[in-house]
Design a protein around this motif. Structure first.
Motif, PDB file in Angstrom:
ATOM      1  N   LYS A  10       0.622  -1.191   0.373  1.00 41.39           N
ATOM      2  CA  LYS A  10       0.392  -0.239   0.254  1.00 41.39           C
ATOM      3  C   LYS A  10       0.825   1.425  -0.314  1.00 41.39           C
ATOM      4  O   LYS A  10       1.488   1.595   0.893  1.00 41.39           O
ATOM      5  CB  LYS A  10      -1.067  -0.303   1.180  1.00 41.39           C
ATOM      6  CG  LYS A  10      -1.976   1.710   1.100  1.00 41.39           C
ATOM      7  CD  LYS A  10      -2.678   1.062   2.863  1.00 41.39           C
ATOM      8  CE  LYS A  10      -3.662   2.449   2.993  1.00 41.39           C
ATOM      9  NZ  LYS A  10      -4.455   1.556   3.889  1.00 41.39           N
ATOM     10  N   ALA A  11       0.836   2.315  -0.572  1.00 37.29           N
ATOM     11  CA  ALA A  11       1.464   3.340  -0.443  1.00 37.29           C
ATOM     12  C   ALA A  11       0.688   4.135   0.261  1.00 37.29           C
ATOM     13  O   ALA A  11      -0.407   4.798   0.429  1.00 37.29           O
ATOM     14  CB  ALA A  11       1.004   4.578  -2.178  1.00 37.29           C
ATOM     15  N   TYR A 263      13.266   6.674   2.565  1.00 41.72           N
ATOM     16  CA  TYR A 263      12.201   5.581   2.174  1.00 41.72           C
ATOM     17  C   TYR A 263      12.877   4.380   3.042  1.00 41.72           C
ATOM     18  O   TYR A 263      13.098   4.032   3.510  1.00 41.72           O
ATOM     19  CB  TYR A 263      13.306   5.432   0.921  1.00 41.72           C
ATOM     20  CG  TYR A 263      12.512   6.878  -0.331  1.00 41.72           C
ATOM     21  CD1 TYR A 263      11.080   6.742  -0.879  1.00 41.72           C
ATOM     22  CD2 TYR A 263      12.754   7.120  -0.781  1.00 41.72           C
ATOM     23  CE1 TYR A 263      11.105   8.039  -2.225  1.00 41.72           C
ATOM     24  CE2 TYR A 263      12.988   8.663  -2.346  1.00 41.72           C
ATOM     25  CZ  TYR A 263      11.505   8.914  -1.906  1.00 41.72           C
ATOM     26  OH  TYR A 263      11.674  10.366  -2.787  1.00 41.72           O
ATOM     27  N   GLU A 324       6.822  11.543  -2.159  1.00 40.04           N
ATOM     28  CA  GLU A 324       6.544   9.297  -1.113  1.00 40.04           C
ATOM     29  C   GLU A 324       6.827   9.211  -1.386  1.00 40.04           C
ATOM     30  O   GLU A 324       7.000   7.524  -0.811  1.00 40.04           O
ATOM     31  CB  GLU A 324       5.641   9.988  -0.407  1.00 40.04           C
ATOM     32  CG  GLU A 324       6.152  12.014   0.627  1.00 40.04           C
ATOM     33  CD  GLU A 324       5.228  11.702   1.255  1.00 40.04           C
ATOM     34  OE1 GLU A 324       4.047  11.412   1.208  1.00 40.04           O
ATOM     35  OE2 GLU A 324       4.615  13.054   1.807  1.00 40.04           O
ATOM     36  N   TYR A 325       6.713   8.402  -2.467  1.00 39.31           N
ATOM     37  CA  TYR A 325       6.922   7.335  -3.355  1.00 39.31           C
ATOM     38  C   TYR A 325       7.220   6.813  -4.881  1.00 39.31           C
ATOM     39  O   TYR A 325       6.265   6.895  -5.696  1.00 39.31           O
ATOM     40  CB  TYR A 325       5.109   6.706  -4.018  1.00 39.31           C
ATOM     41  CG  TYR A 325       3.852   7.325  -3.015  1.00 39.31           C
ATOM     42  CD1 TYR A 325       3.948   6.420  -1.517  1.00 39.31           C
ATOM     43  CD2 TYR A 325       3.701   8.202  -2.287  1.00 39.31           C
ATOM     44  CE1 TYR A 325       3.635   6.710  -0.344  1.00 39.31           C
ATOM     45  CE2 TYR A 325       2.638   8.723  -1.388  1.00 39.31           C
ATOM     46  CZ  TYR A 325       2.594   7.667  -0.261  1.00 39.31           C
ATOM     47  OH  TYR A 325       2.151   7.791   0.752  1.00 39.31           O
ATOM     48  N   GLY A 327       8.916   5.217  -7.392  1.00 40.02           N
ATOM     49  CA  GLY A 327       9.198   3.527  -7.046  1.00 40.02           C
ATOM     50  C   GLY A 327      10.244   2.988  -7.782  1.00 40.02           C
ATOM     51  O   GLY A 327      10.637   1.754  -7.051  1.00 40.02           O
ATOM     52  N   HIS A 330      12.191   1.880  -3.934  1.00 41.37           N
ATOM     53  CA  HIS A 330      11.081   1.163  -2.899  1.00 41.37           C
ATOM     54  C   HIS A 330      11.634  -0.197  -3.597  1.00 41.37           C
ATOM     55  O   HIS A 330      12.002  -1.115  -3.221  1.00 41.37           O
ATOM     56  CB  HIS A 330       9.819   1.549  -3.124  1.00 41.37           C
ATOM     57  CG  HIS A 330       9.436   2.723  -2.341  1.00 41.37           C
ATOM     58  ND1 HIS A 330       8.344   3.676  -2.727  1.00 41.37           N
ATOM     59  CD2 HIS A 330       9.509   2.668  -0.947  1.00 41.37           C
ATOM     60  CE1 HIS A 330       7.899   4.270  -1.363  1.00 41.37           C
ATOM     61  NE2 HIS A 330       8.959   4.003  -0.700  1.00 41.37           N
ATOM     62  N   HIS A 351       3.678  -1.504   2.920  1.00 41.94           N
ATOM     63  CA  HIS A 351       2.950  -0.580   3.175  1.00 41.94           C
ATOM     64  C   HIS A 351       4.756   0.020   2.389  1.00 41.94           C
ATOM     65  O   HIS A 351       5.680  -0.339   2.237  1.00 41.94           O
ATOM     66  CB  HIS A 351       3.036  -0.274   4.053  1.00 41.94           C
ATOM     67  CG  HIS A 351       1.843  -0.358   4.923  1.00 41.94           C
ATOM     68  ND1 HIS A 351       1.249  -1.399   5.360  1.00 41.94           N
ATOM     69  CD2 HIS A 351       0.610   0.627   5.237  1.00 41.94           C
ATOM     70  CE1 HIS A 351      -0.104  -1.286   5.789  1.00 41.94           C
ATOM     71  NE2 HIS A 351      -0.036   0.304   5.870  1.00 41.94           N
ATOM     72  N   ARG A 352       4.851   1.164   1.690  1.00 38.15           N
ATOM     73  CA  ARG A 352       5.868   1.751   1.189  1.00 38.15           C
ATOM     74  C   ARG A 352       5.534   3.015   1.326  1.00 38.15           C
ATOM     75  O   ARG A 352       4.649   3.502   0.821  1.00 38.15           O
ATOM     76  CB  ARG A 352       5.814   1.598  -0.141  1.00 38.15           C
ATOM     77  CG  ARG A 352       4.930   1.367  -0.849  1.00 38.15           C
ATOM     78  CD  ARG A 352       5.031   0.670  -2.306  1.00 38.15           C
ATOM     79  NE  ARG A 352       3.910   1.405  -3.678  1.00 38.15           N
ATOM     80  CZ  ARG A 352       4.041   2.592  -4.162  1.00 38.15           C
ATOM     81  NH1 ARG A 352       5.260   3.403  -4.272  1.00 38.15           N
ATOM     82  NH2 ARG A 352       2.812   2.704  -4.679  1.00 38.15           N
ATOM     83  N   TRP A 353       6.562   4.357   1.827  1.00 29.43           N
ATOM     84  CA  TRP A 353       6.683   5.682   2.278  1.00 29.43           C
ATOM     85  C   TRP A 353       7.475   6.219   2.247  1.00 29.43           C
ATOM     86  O   TRP A 353       8.916   5.780   1.770  1.00 29.43           O
ATOM     87  CB  TRP A 353       5.741   5.720   2.907  1.00 29.43           C
ATOM     88  CG  TRP A 353       6.067   5.525   5.048  1.00 29.43           C
ATOM     89  CD1 TRP A 353       6.550   6.195   5.064  1.00 29.43           C
ATOM     90  CD2 TRP A 353       6.419   4.302   5.346  1.00 29.43           C
ATOM     91  NE1 TRP A 353       7.521   5.546   5.787  1.00 29.43           N
ATOM     92  CE2 TRP A 353       6.671   4.963   6.538  1.00 29.43           C
ATOM     93  CE3 TRP A 353       5.633   2.771   5.293  1.00 29.43           C
ATOM     94  CZ2 TRP A 353       7.084   3.674   7.020  1.00 29.43           C
ATOM     95  CZ3 TRP A 353       5.795   1.693   5.993  1.00 29.43           C
ATOM     96  CH2 TRP A 353       7.170   2.015   7.398  1.00 29.43           C
TER      97      TRP A 353
END
Length: 463
Positions: A10-11, A263, A324-325, A327, A330, A351-353
């Motif tokens: 989830k972003a 990140y 913030e996201y 790719g 991450h 989650h990724r943020w």
């Protein structure tokens, strides 16, 4: 994003994705009066408000927060609550050798007082004194860690050097060659719950908090200060500025820090077999000792947080939710996670943020006053603000009191770092420094002429 473990991520920020998140307070409307206005509802602002009413019961304190308390760095970080006030012993002894013993004692006392405050107010943020494990993944890093252990033991600190077997008995990774272990100086917290707990403690103590209230200006008003917002204003005797990574309301401070995006990934909860495969029974805070380093920790519900490495600065000190996201970053973090823990292949991320950090050229917070000593500020925490913000709150309140204290007498408090240059030199210098740090990591720790020059000048870039 190409790594399959990110397919269901989830972003969004894991810590903020919590049913315990409080409803926001109404925004400020009209004109108000108070004794002290605090601008910013992160750790530094909330500690300032709480300490103000603890130190002077009955003080009328107003907090103005642009979004919701704990929404930015205070709710997005790894939750490492360090006793260090100087971004590590080495940075402190390099800059303030005559004060380092005092700074170490103050930092240890500050961490104890944080723990006592959480107990007194019943703040449930998962505070646990796990200690800190800094691992070596290259041979040259082992030598550096051994030197650090020797220096700190000589200073009376209980730290240990672990060999590969001892390290892997704690946390098992084929990449770990040894580690520096400090059992006392780091606690872990759940970041957003710490911010929300401080917010609730402030409200119960009579602090007025207005969220969804961006501040537009601060200026002198007779013998006091007026703080203006989009919907109103507050007149007060004094102001604390705790906006950290965001552009300061004092223009002269805007070159003193730069915002850096950090990140983070969070895994799904580990199964019993996956936990057995890595150990980690001590739940230590984990980081590696590279220039571009990772940090990691376990959560209360058995997930692994994994972040760091790719600290990113955007031209013009740009801050934007769209950043913030990333790719690419991450995806890079996901690949590095499974290189570190190949036995967890098949585990997914939930989650990724990212969060934006305020970094300065000396790596640790600096302090000061403005507008006839009616405004105090602290900024430049450079990634170690979870614990240091409480100390900073007391420094700012000391400065506003006009009386010299043990804290305000410190050179660390009285001195300022050198500013970053204006654009485009700022982006060029930061980009070059980051490339040279990565090159050093890939070249047995050898530092280029550029990095040696920064070292000699006491300058740098870090997250």
């Amino acid at each position: 994003m190409s790594h399959p473990a990110l397919a269901g991520a989830k972003a969004g920020v894991y810590w903020l994705d919590d049913p315990a998140r409080p409803e926001p307070t109404p925004p400020l409307r009209g004109h108000r009066h108070g004794d002290l206005v605090v601008v910013g509802g992160g750790y530094a602002g909330l500690w300032s408000a709480l300490r103000a009413v603890e130190r002077e019961p009955g003080r009328d304190v107003v907090v103005l927060e642009a979004a919701q308390c704990g929404w930015q760095a205070s709710g997005r970080n790894g939750g490492f609550c360090s006793a260090s006030l100087t971004h590590g012993y080495a940075n402190g002894v390099e800059r303030w050798p005559d004060e380092i013993d005092t700074l170490q004692k103050m930092g240890a006392r500050n961490l104890d007082e944080i723990e006592e405050t959480l107990e007194r107010y019943g703040i449930d943020c998962g505070f646990e004194r796990t200690g800190d494990l800094i691992v070596a993944t290259q041979q040259h890093q082992l030598r550096d860690l051994a030197d650090s252990v020797e220096e700190l033991r000589a200073a009376g600190q209980d730290v240990r050097l672990l060999d590969a077997a001892q390290t892997r008995a704690r946390i098992d990774s084929p990449t770990f060659l040894g580690a520096f272990f400090d059992p006392e100086e780091t606690a872990l917290v759940e970041p957003a719950r710490l911010a929300w707990g401080l917010r609730e403690a402030c409200l119960r103590a009579g602090v007025r908090i207005f969220e969804q209230t961006p501040v537009t200006g601060v200026h002198t008003d007779g013998a006091g200060v007026e703080v203006t917002t989009r919907g109103g204003s507050v007149s007060a005797r004094q102001v604390v500025l705790a906006t950290n990574a965001f552009p300061s309301l004092l223009r002269r401070l805007r070159l003193m820090t730069v915002p850096v995006y950090d990140y983070v990934l969070m895994t799904e909860p580990l199964s019993r077999g996956q936990r057995d495969a890595i150990g980690w029974q001590g739940r230590e805070g984990l980081s590696d000792s590279a220039n571009l380093f990772h940090y990691s920790r376990l959560t209360r519900d058995g997930r692994i947080l994994w972040g760091g490495y790719d600290a990113v600065y955007h031209f013009g000190s740009r801050i934007d939710p769209a950043l913030e996201y990333d790719g690419r970053t991450h995806d890079l973090l996901a690949h590095q996670f499974f290189e570190t823990f190949p036995q967890l292949d098949g585990l997914g991320f939930s989650h990724r943020w990212a969060g934006v950090i305020d970094t300065c050229t000396r790596f640790t917070a600096f302090y000061g006053t403005a507008l006839g000593d009616r405004v105090a500020y602290a900024l430049g925490f450079t990634g170690l603000g979870v614990g240091a913000t409480r100390f900073a709150a007391d420094v700012m309140l000391d400065l506003l009191s006009g009386h010299e204290t043990e804290r305000t007498a410190l050179r660390m408090v009285r001195e300022k770092p050198l500013p970053f240059p204006p654009e485009p030199l700022r982006a060029f210098g930061i980009g070059l420094t980051r490339r040279e740090l990565e090159r050093s990591d890939n070249n047995a720790g050898r530092r280029s002429l550029w990095l040696k020059g920064l070292d000699a000048a006491g300058l740098g870039f870090d997250s």
